[in-house]
Design a protein around this motif. Sequence first.
Motif, PDB file in Angstrom:
ATOM      1  N   HIS A 219      60.282  78.714 -21.810  1.00 39.18           N
ATOM      2  CA  HIS A 219      59.797  79.704 -20.842  1.00 39.18           C
ATOM      3  C   HIS A 219      60.514  79.561 -19.500  1.00 39.18           C
ATOM      4  O   HIS A 219      60.864  80.562 -18.864  1.00 39.18           O
TER       5      HIS A 219
ATOM      6  N   THR B 143      63.966  81.011 -19.889  1.00 36.68           N
ATOM      7  CA  THR B 143      63.910  82.476 -19.870  1.00 36.68           C
ATOM      8  C   THR B 143      63.799  82.994 -18.450  1.00 36.68           C
ATOM      9  O   THR B 143      64.485  83.953 -18.062  1.00 36.68           O
TER      10      THR B 143
ATOM     11  N   ASN C  22      61.839  93.247 -17.036  1.00 39.71           N
ATOM     12  CA  ASN C  22      62.377  91.919 -16.769  1.00 39.71           C
ATOM     13  C   ASN C  22      61.630  91.224 -15.625  1.00 39.71           C
ATOM     14  O   ASN C  22      61.510  89.990 -15.628  1.00 39.71           O
TER      15      ASN C  22
ATOM     16  N   VAL D 263      58.758  89.764 -17.303  1.00 38.45           N
ATOM     17  CA  VAL D 263      59.187  88.577 -18.041  1.00 38.45           C
ATOM     18  C   VAL D 263      59.309  87.388 -17.098  1.00 38.45           C
ATOM     19  O   VAL D 263      58.874  86.275 -17.421  1.00 38.45           O
TER      20      VAL D 263
ATOM     21  N   SER E  83      56.838  84.321 -17.624  1.00 36.37           N
ATOM     22  CA  SER E  83      57.532  83.123 -18.093  1.00 36.37           C
ATOM     23  C   SER E  83      57.274  81.936 -17.167  1.00 36.37           C
ATOM     24  O   SER E  83      57.106  80.803 -17.628  1.00 36.37           O
TER      25      SER E  83
ATOM     26  N   HIS F 207      50.361  89.779 -20.913  1.00 41.96           N
ATOM     27  CA  HIS F 207      51.311  89.138 -21.828  1.00 41.96           C
ATOM     28  C   HIS F 207      51.781  90.119 -22.900  1.00 41.96           C
ATOM     29  O   HIS F 207      52.982  90.218 -23.193  1.00 41.96           O
TER      30      HIS F 207
ATOM     31  N   THR G 166      54.031  92.808 -21.428  1.00 38.35           N
ATOM     32  CA  THR G 166      55.364  92.275 -21.165  1.00 38.35           C
ATOM     33  C   THR G 166      56.173  92.174 -22.443  1.00 38.35           C
ATOM     34  O   THR G 166      57.352  92.552 -22.484  1.00 38.35           O
ATOM     35  N   LEU G 167      55.561  91.665 -23.499  1.00 33.58           N
ATOM     36  CA  LEU G 167      56.263  91.529 -24.776  1.00 33.58           C
ATOM     37  C   LEU G 167      56.719  92.888 -25.296  1.00 33.58           C
ATOM     38  O   LEU G 167      57.885  93.062 -25.685  1.00 33.58           O
TER      39      LEU G 167
ATOM     40  N   THR H 277      67.522  88.282 -22.444  1.00 33.96           N
ATOM     41  CA  THR H 277      66.109  88.149 -22.078  1.00 33.96           C
ATOM     42  C   THR H 277      65.165  88.633 -23.177  1.00 33.96           C
ATOM     43  O   THR H 277      64.210  87.933 -23.517  1.00 33.96           O
TER      44      THR H 277
ATOM     45  N   TYR I  64      62.529  86.010 -24.909  1.00 30.54           N
ATOM     46  CA  TYR I  64      61.084  86.207 -24.721  1.00 30.54           C
ATOM     47  C   TYR I  64      60.389  86.451 -26.051  1.00 30.54           C
ATOM     48  O   TYR I  64      59.327  85.878 -26.330  1.00 30.54           O
TER      49      TYR I  64
ATOM     50  N   TRP J 183      57.661  83.930 -27.945  1.00 33.25           N
ATOM     51  CA  TRP J 183      56.321  84.273 -28.432  1.00 33.25           C
ATOM     52  C   TRP J 183      56.211  84.034 -29.939  1.00 33.25           C
ATOM     53  O   TRP J 183      55.209  83.492 -30.427  1.00 33.25           O
TER      54      TRP J 183
END
Length: 227
Positions: free
Chosen positions: A14, A17, A66, A69, A73, A91, A94-95, A130, A134, A138
């Motif tokens: 993390h 990232t 980003n 992220v 992160s 979360h 973001t994913l 990125t 990421y 996960w």
Amino acid sequence: MGAPSTTTAARALHAGTALVVVAAFALQTFLVLTVDAHAVPEQAAFVRPIEVRVVRTLSFYTILSNSMVLGTSVLLALRPHRDGRLWRVLHLATLLSIVVTGAGAGSLVAPQHALRFEAELTSMLLHVVTPILYAAGWLALGSRRRWTWSSVVRAMALPAAWMAYTFAHGSIEGWYPYPFLDVAERGLLASLAGAGIALVAGAALGAAVLAVDRWAPSLLPEEEPGA
């Protein structure tokens, strides 16, 4: 791999990232402050004023995803087992956002002309490196079975809000960050249809993530060490 070492690996991934995003943003800032990020020397006459370049750069969904992220992160590097109602939605949002950013890089946002090396590198970091880091973080080290369909619906509020901003900003400035949303070129109905298709695709991605979340194992232990 034991629980302490797995947690340490999660923190490192993390943090790494987050550092990639910081590096990409540093390069992007340099490009924005010096010359248009999508220009080569022969196109210098088309460079916009700096305030226009800043606003337009910040208006890209790539920058928003980003930025998310980067923030999540950092939080995950500090505490890989982080949880909470708001956190779960953030979360997931973001994913989904960064996966869409990576998936759309080759089709929706592919440049129409040559890029400077620095811009090529920045684009590679933001659109390829990125998203892979990421998503892999996960998939391999993410907590499981925390998301529901309600989480997906709430997560989709973010791209919906961004699209509302994009149409509002575009109606004033006459500029849109992506061709499929360009009202001036495609017309309002076609652009709204494009936005709707993108949202449906995002929801479908959310459904796929829920399926993976239910069945895929994670190397991260369910309980936080020492809890």
